[in-house]
Structure formats: structure tokens, C-alpha cells
Design an enzyme around this catalytic site. Sequence first.
Site, PDB file in Angstrom:
ATOM      1  N   SER A  73       0.844  -1.200   0.000  1.00 35.28           N
ATOM      2  CA  SER A  73       0.000   0.000   0.000  1.00 35.28           C
ATOM      3  C   SER A  73       0.876   1.245   0.000  1.00 35.28           C
ATOM      4  CB  SER A  73      -0.866   0.001   1.266  1.00 35.28           C
ATOM      5  OG  SER A  73      -1.513   1.246   1.418  1.00 35.28           O
ATOM      6  N   TYR A  80      -1.706  -1.031  10.357  1.00 33.56           N
ATOM      7  CA  TYR A  80      -1.741  -1.159   8.891  1.00 33.56           C
ATOM      8  C   TYR A  80      -0.431  -0.642   8.286  1.00 33.56           C
ATOM      9  CZ  TYR A  80      -3.641  -1.093   4.148  1.00 33.56           C
ATOM     10  OH  TYR A  80      -3.869  -1.318   2.807  1.00 33.56           O
ATOM     11  N   LYS A 124       2.344  -3.005   6.343  1.00 37.61           N
ATOM     12  CA  LYS A 124       2.662  -2.837   4.917  1.00 37.61           C
ATOM     13  C   LYS A 124       4.138  -2.454   4.743  1.00 37.61           C
ATOM     14  CE  LYS A 124      -1.373  -3.881   3.174  1.00 37.61           C
ATOM     15  NZ  LYS A 124      -1.577  -5.113   2.387  1.00 37.61           N
TER      16      LYS A 124
HETATM   17  P1  NAP Z   1     -11.314  -6.056   0.351  1.00 39.59           P
HETATM   18  O1  NAP Z   1     -12.225  -5.458  -0.658  1.00 39.59           O
HETATM   19  O2  NAP Z   1     -11.657  -5.973   1.790  1.00 39.59           O
HETATM   20  O3  NAP Z   1     -11.033  -7.581  -0.040  1.00 39.59           O
HETATM   21  C1  NAP Z   1     -10.098  -8.303   0.728  1.00 39.59           C
HETATM   22  C2  NAP Z   1     -10.207  -9.762   0.404  1.00 39.59           C
HETATM   23  O4  NAP Z   1      -9.240 -10.451   1.229  1.00 39.59           O
HETATM   24  C3  NAP Z   1     -11.573 -10.329   0.765  1.00 39.59           C
HETATM   25  O5  NAP Z   1     -11.924 -11.319  -0.167  1.00 39.59           O
HETATM   26  C4  NAP Z   1     -11.319 -10.941   2.147  1.00 39.59           C
HETATM   27  O6  NAP Z   1     -12.190 -12.013   2.449  1.00 39.59           O
HETATM   28  C5  NAP Z   1      -9.897 -11.447   1.996  1.00 39.59           C
HETATM   29  N1  NAP Z   1      -9.309 -11.572   3.317  1.00 39.59           N
HETATM   30  C6  NAP Z   1      -9.202 -10.601   4.255  1.00 39.59           C
HETATM   31  N2  NAP Z   1      -8.693 -11.120   5.381  1.00 39.59           N
HETATM   32  C7  NAP Z   1      -8.497 -12.444   5.134  1.00 39.59           C
HETATM   33  C8  NAP Z   1      -8.009 -13.516   5.914  1.00 39.59           C
HETATM   34  N3  NAP Z   1      -7.660 -13.356   7.192  1.00 39.59           N
HETATM   35  N4  NAP Z   1      -7.906 -14.748   5.354  1.00 39.59           N
HETATM   36  C9  NAP Z   1      -8.282 -14.948   4.063  1.00 39.59           C
HETATM   37  N5  NAP Z   1      -8.767 -13.960   3.281  1.00 39.59           N
HETATM   38  C10 NAP Z   1      -8.876 -12.730   3.822  1.00 39.59           C
HETATM   39  O7  NAP Z   1      -9.860  -5.408   0.239  1.00 39.59           O
HETATM   40  P2  NAP Z   1      -9.114  -4.696  -0.997  1.00 39.59           P
HETATM   41  O8  NAP Z   1      -9.377  -3.262  -0.902  1.00 39.59           O
HETATM   42  O9  NAP Z   1      -9.353  -5.425  -2.264  1.00 39.59           O
HETATM   43  O10 NAP Z   1      -7.611  -4.920  -0.533  1.00 39.59           O
HETATM   44  C11 NAP Z   1      -6.800  -5.938  -1.083  1.00 39.59           C
HETATM   45  C12 NAP Z   1      -5.361  -5.634  -0.715  1.00 39.59           C
HETATM   46  O11 NAP Z   1      -5.018  -4.353  -1.241  1.00 39.59           O
HETATM   47  C13 NAP Z   1      -5.119  -5.562   0.793  1.00 39.59           C
HETATM   48  O12 NAP Z   1      -3.880  -6.150   1.098  1.00 39.59           O
HETATM   49  C14 NAP Z   1      -5.108  -4.079   1.070  1.00 39.59           C
HETATM   50  O13 NAP Z   1      -4.335  -3.756   2.204  1.00 39.59           O
HETATM   51  C15 NAP Z   1      -4.471  -3.561  -0.208  1.00 39.59           C
HETATM   52  N6  NAP Z   1      -4.768  -2.141  -0.493  1.00 39.59           N
HETATM   53  C16 NAP Z   1      -6.070  -1.711  -0.620  1.00 39.59           C
HETATM   54  C17 NAP Z   1      -6.311  -0.367  -0.876  1.00 39.59           C
HETATM   55  C18 NAP Z   1      -7.710   0.190  -1.023  1.00 39.59           C
HETATM   56  O14 NAP Z   1      -7.878   1.408  -0.984  1.00 39.59           O
HETATM   57  N7  NAP Z   1      -8.722  -0.640  -1.211  1.00 39.59           N
HETATM   58  C19 NAP Z   1      -5.229   0.523  -1.018  1.00 39.59           C
HETATM   59  C20 NAP Z   1      -3.942   0.052  -0.883  1.00 39.59           C
HETATM   60  C21 NAP Z   1      -3.722  -1.292  -0.630  1.00 39.59           C
HETATM   61  P3  NAP Z   1     -13.425 -11.752   3.476  1.00 39.59           P
HETATM   62  O15 NAP Z   1     -14.176 -10.567   2.943  1.00 39.59           O
HETATM   63  O16 NAP Z   1     -14.195 -13.023   3.388  1.00 39.59           O
HETATM   64  O17 NAP Z   1     -12.805 -11.501   4.810  1.00 39.59           O
END
Ligand code: NAP
Length: 241
Positions: free
Chosen positions: A133, A146, A150
Site C-alpha cells: 500500500s 496497517y 505494509k
Molecule cells: P477487500 O475489498 O476488503 O477484499 C479483501 C479480500 O481479502 C476479501 O476477499 C477478504 O475475504 C480477503 N481476506 C481478508 N482477510 C483475510 C483472511 N484473514 N484470510 C483470508 N482472506 C482474507 O480489500 P481490498 O481493498 O481489495 O484490498 C486488497 C489488498 O489491497 C489488501 O492487502 C489491502 O491492504 C491492499 N490495499 C487496498 C487499498 C484500497 O484502498 N482498497 C489501497 C492500498 C492497498 P473476506 O471478505 O471473506 O474476509
Amino acid sequence: MDWNGRRVLVTGAGKGIGRATAVMLARRGAKVVALSRSADDLAGLAAEIACETISADLAEIGAIEAAVRPALPVDLLVNCAGTTTLQSFVTSDLAEFNRVMNVNSVAPMVLSQIVVRDWLARGIKGAIVNVSSDAARRGVVNHTAYCASKAALDAMTRVMAAELGPSGIRVNCVNPTVTLTPMGELAWSDPAKADPVKARIPLGRFLDPDEVAEAILFLLSDGASMVNGVSLPVDGGLAVS
Ligand code: NAP
């Protein structure tokens, strides 16, 4: 990149960036092994792209190997599953801190160890992309765990790249800014909070999950054959503004 026949393990594939990555890989010919927590999400994804699925909670570090080993061998790995918690530094609860560190830093390490040991034993020159991130290099208020998790992932990626490069294995990060996934929408739906951040992004908007997936596929692909150990900002220029 010819993705046909490439077997790719994607964690966090149930929603958001992980789901977008799994769908993009499958549409381009790869065989996806999708790992996530909610069985319903995985069933929906499997109906759409005919992937293999693993339902597991990556916070349960000791259970990762048993969950993942039956899916080996894979050719490529995307560590995308991530979580967060909103706590100030002074009031941070240690159990919550450890939960976030486990999912965001320790699980990618353990999962990568399992996959890389298999690659080394079989002489496979694989590639790993860790989804980090923009927060890895910032001090975001109320995001102690967080940001720390990261930053640890970025640091571990550099060590992995240095140690595994001689075996032909590449390891990189993508570092997105706000991406409009379920997680992103939850945290950034208030214009009072979102607008000042958007104003600092030269391209003037937040990301679509497919825009992060494209960067992930590039780093996985043979097109990035000499890219190793980078933390790639996917941020519309926020890092330089
Ligand atoms: P999201 O929409 O919340 O999706 C996360 C996915 O990961 C969901 O399918 C969730 O499953 C799964 N997950 C979470 N905890 C888990 C666990 N303990 N075991 C197995 N699966 C798990 O998140 P996202 O925004 O796509 O984020 C994906 C990645 O990008 C993350 O690493 C996040 O830190 C990074 N990121 C996101 C953003 C942003 O703005 N969205 C920005 C920078 C980086 P469940 O829903 O079933 O728990």
C-alpha cells in the site's frame, strides 16, 4: 505474456483487488487458485471463472500449510489478502495489532515460504507479487498496525528479491493508493475525507481495482523479467506530488 497453462495462486480473491486480479488472469488464460475467507465469495468467483478455491483464514498462521499444500504446484503467487483496524498509536490494542500483522505480513511470508520451497525443489523460476500500500511509506493517523504491516511487507519483499533472485525467482510489491473496493469504499466514502486526498493525486481520482490488477499482472509477467524488489506506486502520481 502467454498466460495459458500458468497456474496462479491469488489470496484475497473473494473481493476487491484480489477478485479483479483473479478474473483478469482467468480471462487471459491462466488457471487461478483462489484463496479467501468467505465461502460465498469463492463460490460466486468459481461460477464466473471456473477457478479452484481454498476457503481459509490467513490469520490462522498455523493452518496455512495444510490449506495450501494440496493446491501445489503453482507457477505464480499473488499475496493480496489484507485487513486493517482503526486505532490510534497510543490506544492500539496488542491483539488487534498482532491480527493485522499476521494477515498482512506474517501470512504472506509463510505462504511464500511454502511456495518458494516447492519452486526451489523443482527448479521453477516463479514470480511473486505482494499487494502492499501507499501507506507503507506514510504515517496515516489511526493506522499504526496497517502502516507497520505494509512497511514490513515492502521490507520483506526486498529481502526476498535479494535472496531468491539468484534462483531466478522475482518478488515485487504494488503500492496502490485508495482503490474503490469494498474496503476502500468503507473507508473513503465521506467526501470531506476523500476530496483533499483526491486533490493531491495529480490524476485527480481514486483507483478502480482493475487498474491495480493490471500492474500486478505486469509484475508477474515475463514482460517484467528484470524487475525485482520494487515497491511500485499505483497512485496516479501521489508519490511525487
Ligand atoms: P477487500 O475489498 O476488503 O477484499 C479483501 C479480500 O481479502 C476479501 O476477499 C477478504 O475475504 C480477503 N481476506 C481478508 N482477510 C483475510 C483472511 N484473514 N484470510 C483470508 N482472506 C482474507 O480489500 P481490498 O481493498 O481489495 O484490498 C486488497 C489488498 O489491497 C489488501 O492487502 C489491502 O491492504 C491492499 N490495499 C487496498 C487499498 C484500497 O484502498 N482498497 C489501497 C492500498 C492497498 P473476506 O471478505 O471473506 O474476509
